[in-house]
Design a protein around this motif. Sequence first.
Motif, PDB file in Angstrom:
ATOM      1  N   UNK A 113      81.333 122.523  70.505  1.00 55.82           N
ATOM      2  CA  UNK A 113      81.532 123.141  69.192  1.00 55.82           C
ATOM      3  C   UNK A 113      80.907 124.535  69.130  1.00 55.82           C
ATOM      4  N   UNK A 114      79.837 124.747  69.907  1.00 55.96           N
ATOM      5  CA  UNK A 114      79.176 126.063  69.920  1.00 55.96           C
ATOM      6  C   UNK A 114      80.026 127.107  70.633  1.00 55.96           C
ATOM      7  N   UNK A 115      80.945 126.668  71.480  1.00 55.49           N
ATOM      8  CA  UNK A 115      81.884 127.543  72.195  1.00 55.49           C
ATOM      9  C   UNK A 115      81.192 128.744  72.844  1.00 55.49           C
ATOM     10  N   UNK A 116      80.217 128.502  73.730  1.00 51.47           N
ATOM     11  CA  UNK A 116      79.494 129.632  74.324  1.00 51.47           C
ATOM     12  C   UNK A 116      80.308 130.366  75.379  1.00 51.47           C
ATOM     13  N   UNK A 117      80.056 131.666  75.483  1.00 51.27           N
ATOM     14  CA  UNK A 117      80.587 132.442  76.604  1.00 51.27           C
ATOM     15  C   UNK A 117      79.755 132.200  77.857  1.00 51.27           C
ATOM     16  N   UNK A 118      78.472 131.933  77.657  1.00 52.25           N
ATOM     17  CA  UNK A 118      77.545 131.686  78.755  1.00 52.25           C
ATOM     18  C   UNK A 118      76.425 130.783  78.253  1.00 52.25           C
ATOM     19  N   UNK A 119      75.895 129.981  79.135  1.00 48.74           N
ATOM     20  CA  UNK A 119      74.740 129.139  78.816  1.00 48.74           C
ATOM     21  C   UNK A 119      73.546 129.679  79.586  1.00 48.74           C
ATOM     22  N   UNK A 120      72.455 129.947  78.870  1.00 46.08           N
ATOM     23  CA  UNK A 120      71.237 130.475  79.478  1.00 46.08           C
ATOM     24  C   UNK A 120      70.134 129.420  79.401  1.00 46.08           C
ATOM     25  N   UNK A 121      69.436 129.245  80.504  1.00 48.00           N
ATOM     26  CA  UNK A 121      68.424 128.193  80.610  1.00 48.00           C
ATOM     27  C   UNK A 121      67.108 128.800  81.080  1.00 48.00           C
ATOM     28  N   UNK A 122      66.011 128.326  80.503  1.00 49.49           N
ATOM     29  CA  UNK A 122      64.669 128.713  80.961  1.00 49.49           C
ATOM     30  C   UNK A 122      63.745 127.529  80.756  1.00 49.49           C
ATOM     31  N   UNK A 123      63.448 126.815  81.827  1.00 50.47           N
ATOM     32  CA  UNK A 123      62.500 125.695  81.778  1.00 50.47           C
ATOM     33  C   UNK A 123      62.866 124.680  80.706  1.00 50.47           C
ATOM     34  N   UNK A 124      64.119 124.247  80.713  1.00 48.37           N
ATOM     35  CA  UNK A 124      64.546 123.237  79.733  1.00 48.37           C
ATOM     36  C   UNK A 124      63.927 121.879  80.043  1.00 48.37           C
ATOM     37  N   UNK A 125      63.935 121.484  81.319  1.00 47.80           N
ATOM     38  CA  UNK A 125      63.314 120.217  81.699  1.00 47.80           C
ATOM     39  C   UNK A 125      64.277 119.061  81.787  1.00 47.80           C
ATOM     40  N   UNK A 126      65.538 119.340  82.072  1.00 56.47           N
ATOM     41  CA  UNK A 126      66.547 118.288  82.162  1.00 56.47           C
ATOM     42  C   UNK A 126      67.617 118.716  83.159  1.00 56.47           C
ATOM     43  N   UNK A 127      68.058 117.793  83.993  1.00 56.63           N
ATOM     44  CA  UNK A 127      69.150 118.072  84.923  1.00 56.63           C
ATOM     45  C   UNK A 127      70.463 118.132  84.133  1.00 56.63           C
ATOM     46  N   UNK A 128      71.247 119.181  84.348  1.00 58.31           N
ATOM     47  CA  UNK A 128      72.485 119.364  83.609  1.00 58.31           C
ATOM     48  C   UNK A 128      73.668 118.799  84.390  1.00 58.31           C
ATOM     49  N   UNK A 129      74.485 117.985  83.748  1.00 62.90           N
ATOM     50  CA  UNK A 129      75.644 117.408  84.437  1.00 62.90           C
ATOM     51  C   UNK A 129      76.749 118.452  84.643  1.00 62.90           C
ATOM     52  N   UNK A 130      77.704 118.125  85.503  1.00 64.24           N
ATOM     53  CA  UNK A 130      78.811 119.034  85.811  1.00 64.24           C
ATOM     54  C   UNK A 130      79.571 119.456  84.564  1.00 64.24           C
ATOM     55  N   UNK A 131      79.688 118.551  83.602  1.00 63.23           N
ATOM     56  CA  UNK A 131      80.429 118.842  82.381  1.00 63.23           C
ATOM     57  C   UNK A 131      79.823 120.033  81.638  1.00 63.23           C
ATOM     58  N   UNK A 132      78.485 120.150  81.688  1.00 63.49           N
ATOM     59  CA  UNK A 132      77.812 121.287  81.056  1.00 63.49           C
ATOM     60  C   UNK A 132      77.981 122.537  81.905  1.00 63.49           C
ATOM     61  N   UNK A 133      77.831 122.388  83.217  1.00 64.85           N
ATOM     62  CA  UNK A 133      77.906 123.541  84.114  1.00 64.85           C
ATOM     63  C   UNK A 133      79.253 124.244  84.041  1.00 64.85           C
ATOM     64  N   UNK A 134      80.294 123.497  83.732  1.00 73.63           N
ATOM     65  CA  UNK A 134      81.626 124.084  83.684  1.00 73.63           C
ATOM     66  C   UNK A 134      82.108 124.411  82.287  1.00 73.63           C
ATOM     67  N   UNK A 135      81.255 124.285  81.295  1.00 77.61           N
ATOM     68  CA  UNK A 135      81.686 124.461  79.912  1.00 77.61           C
ATOM     69  C   UNK A 135      81.946 125.912  79.538  1.00 77.61           C
TER      70      UNK A 135
END
Length: 304
Positions: free
Chosen positions: A74-96
């Motif tokens: 729903x946020x429809x990002x152009x890019x996702x930026x991460x800094x020490x979130x503390x969670x492994x991101x699944x492929x579904x997030x990596x390709x969003x």
Amino acid sequence: MRVVFMGTPDFAVPSLEALAAACDVALVLTRPDAVRGRGRALVPSPVKARALELGLGVLEAARVTPEVMEALRAAAPDVICVAAYGCILPDEVLGLAPAGCVNVHASLLPRWRGAAPIQRSILAGDAETGVSIMRIGHGVDTGAFCAQASTPVGEKSAEELTSELARMGAELLVETLPAVMDGTAEWVEQDEALVTHAAKIEKSELALDPADAARDNALRVQASGDTAPARCVVAGRGVRVCAARTTAPGPVAGEVSVARGRVLLGCADGALELARVKPDGKREMDASAWAAGLRGDGIRWERV
């Protein structure tokens, strides 16, 4: 540029602030409030607290559930930026997001992949460290990087170095994002032959030991923090060493010299001169003030 930001600790706050000033931060994802302090109260993460001050939408999550994934779409990002979130991101997030996921990592990759790059660089006696802007992939900090910035380690404490690298990472992130977005960023694959791993620091690793070199003990003090303090036992009592430096000559290993407000712990070679300490059950204080309570000859110190 619409951005989803993911981060949790103090290290991530400057990146959030820089993005909020330069981009449209559509959503902030952070780990849930945690129980902290003697009162055992629920405390928001530093990123959540700052995001709310900035008027940004915040979602708390320890993992990416279907509900979290729905909010990210729903946020429809152009890019996702991460800094020490503390969670492994699944492929579904990596390709969003069209421009993918980029991460601010506190080391000069491929050196110090993992959870504790800043403390590991100090303990290893590295002359310099830095930050890397990298792609998030399937492994732990294995992705290619497109920008790096370095700084001398010197005698900076882990807290000081963390603050400096957090600011450097934030600046580098916003400088780099336009090239990431338009596809002109030059990505460098990490050389696996140069990889070192930054495992989480165990408390036992920072125990001071008279059998070790003074420099090794000084580096433990430099790398220490609240979650893993540098500690020893002096005259039978536990004490946290908050600041110290090497000096020579000094007492023999295991002995303590107290003279004119100076406290020297004898090590295998030379001595560790204490500057700030926190005796068990007491407040942090100058070592000279603490030294007034160390009386008698033959005072010794030992590993916790």
